[in-house]
Scaffold this motif. Structure first.
Motif, PDB file in Angstrom:
ATOM      1  N   ARG A  26       0.837  -1.199   0.000  1.00 24.10           N
ATOM      2  CA  ARG A  26       0.000   0.000   0.000  1.00 24.10           C
ATOM      3  C   ARG A  26       0.874   1.251   0.000  1.00 24.10           C
ATOM      4  O   ARG A  26       1.949   1.274   0.595  1.00 24.10           O
ATOM      5  CB  ARG A  26      -0.898   0.024   1.240  1.00 24.10           C
ATOM      6  N   PRO A 198     -11.260   0.955   7.749  1.00 25.44           N
ATOM      7  CA  PRO A 198     -11.952   0.414   6.575  1.00 25.44           C
ATOM      8  C   PRO A 198     -13.422   0.122   6.818  1.00 25.44           C
ATOM      9  O   PRO A 198     -14.248   0.232   5.906  1.00 25.44           O
ATOM     10  CB  PRO A 198     -11.181  -0.880   6.283  1.00 25.44           C
ATOM     11  N   GLN A 199     -13.785  -0.238   8.050  1.00 26.61           N
ATOM     12  CA  GLN A 199     -15.176  -0.580   8.345  1.00 26.61           C
ATOM     13  C   GLN A 199     -16.110   0.613   8.199  1.00 26.61           C
ATOM     14  O   GLN A 199     -17.320   0.439   8.011  1.00 26.61           O
ATOM     15  CB  GLN A 199     -15.285  -1.160   9.767  1.00 26.61           C
ATOM     16  N   LYS A 201     -15.746   2.990   5.856  1.00 27.85           N
ATOM     17  CA  LYS A 201     -15.573   3.557   4.520  1.00 27.85           C
ATOM     18  C   LYS A 201     -16.899   3.907   3.862  1.00 27.85           C
ATOM     19  O   LYS A 201     -17.070   4.990   3.290  1.00 27.85           O
ATOM     20  CB  LYS A 201     -14.796   2.560   3.655  1.00 27.85           C
ATOM     21  N   VAL A 233      -9.074   6.635   4.630  1.00 26.71           N
ATOM     22  CA  VAL A 233      -9.084   5.321   5.263  1.00 26.71           C
ATOM     23  C   VAL A 233      -7.676   5.002   5.747  1.00 26.71           C
ATOM     24  O   VAL A 233      -6.716   5.028   4.973  1.00 26.71           O
ATOM     25  CB  VAL A 233      -9.565   4.229   4.297  1.00 26.71           C
ATOM     26  N   HIS A 235      -5.363   2.085   7.402  1.00 28.24           N
ATOM     27  CA  HIS A 235      -5.344   0.637   7.575  1.00 28.24           C
ATOM     28  C   HIS A 235      -4.535   0.198   8.787  1.00 28.24           C
ATOM     29  O   HIS A 235      -4.254  -0.994   8.950  1.00 28.24           O
ATOM     30  CB  HIS A 235      -4.799  -0.022   6.306  1.00 28.24           C
TER      31      HIS A 235
END
Length: 298
Positions: A26, A198-199, A201, A233, A235
């Motif tokens: 990433r 991320p949850q 988003k 976001v 991570h």
């Protein structure tokens, strides 16, 4: 140490390819959010100082009222060292057929970058802990009871905590609007970014990107759109529900400081001819003032 015995399967031409379980990396996230800078010496210390208070009335012929700055706390940043090595016997290096050992040398850089991310984002992951302090000892980054140098209590956290939502964002914006400095004067500091896991988003898209007010059936406008908030976001957040609203880089005081950028080295052990590859870096992180960020555990 990697020897022929531990990679026996890679020494014969039996595979079409070897699939290394790393994949694409990433793009770096921490530099997009934190104040990144170098340390000219180690350790370094920041000092908190207040401004002056509101001008009082002065009757005709009377003396001026004197005021002075208030010295606050200090924040010391001490760089921590990190390092990783990879070693392979000459025989393993010479006989391995698929380039896996060579790829492992590049993994050292990846490991270092991940350490940088984990270390930087630990500021937010520990943001609700009273043992992770800025200028004020025993005070978390996000708190409903920041005690100012003027003795006034201020908040950059909802009470009770609330998940990412229209209500939560509106309340955080109001706290930014009502922010005052250490002497009670208005402090101009506008939020520009929302950090989420991320949850959250899809909730962020609905709340921050919808022209209409989300979760309603009427044609009411989404009042948050005018705030022009971006969202990102992350991570590396350890909580699935926390979210943070922040001012721009250089305005908030969340810092990642390099003392030694990654240093890579390689050498052959003269006693064994083993190939040794090393990576070393030194850095620290932290915050002084809480102003510029507002957070909730969700």
């Amino acid at each position: 140490m990697t020897g022929r015995g531990s990679i026996a399967a890679l020494l014969t031409p039996q595979f079409r390819k070897v699939y290394i379980e790393t994949g694409k990396e990433r793009p770096a996230e921490a530099p997009l959010f934190f104040n990144m800078s170098d340390m000219d010496w180690n350790p370094i210390t920041d000092q908190q100082v207040s401004g002056l208070g509101t001008m009082p009335a002065k009757s005709e012929g009377s003396q001026f009222t004197y005021d002075e700055m208030i010295m606050g706390g200090t924040k010391t940043y001490t760089a921590d060292p990190y390092g990783l090595a990879f070693e392979a016997t000459w025989e393993a290096w010479r006989d391995e057929l698929y380039g896996v050992l060579e790829e492992m040398t590049r993994e050292l850089a990846r490991a270092g970058r991940n350490r940088m991310e984990v270390d930087a984002w630990s500021i937010l992951n520990n943001g609700f802990s009273t043992s992770f302090n800025g200028f004020t000892s025993g005070e978390a980054l996000f708190s409903t009871s920041h005690t100012g140098l003027d003795g006034v209590t201020r908040s950059n956290r909802p009470s009770p905590d609330i998940g990412l939502s229209i209500t939560g964002i509106q309340s955080a914006i109001v706290r930014f609007e009502n922010m005052t400095d250490e002497r009670g004067l208005p402090r101009l500091m506008a939020p520009v970014n929302v950090i989420i896991g991320p949850q959250n988003k899809f909730v962020a898209r609905e709340v921050l990107g919808s022209a209409g007010k989300p979760y309603t059936t009427d044609n009411e406008l989404n009042a948050i759109i005018e705030e022009d908030l971006s969202w990102m976001v992350c991570h590396y957040l350890t909580s699935t529900t926390m979210w943070v609203m922040a001012a721009a880089k250089g305005v908030h005081d969340l810092n990642f400081l390099w003392r030694d950028h990654p240093i890579f080295d390689s050498f052959d052990d003269p006693h064994t001819r083993n190939a040794v590859f090393t990576s070393y870096q030194r850095h620290t992180k932290g915050f002084g003032t809480w102003r510029g960020v507002d957070g909730s555990t969700g």
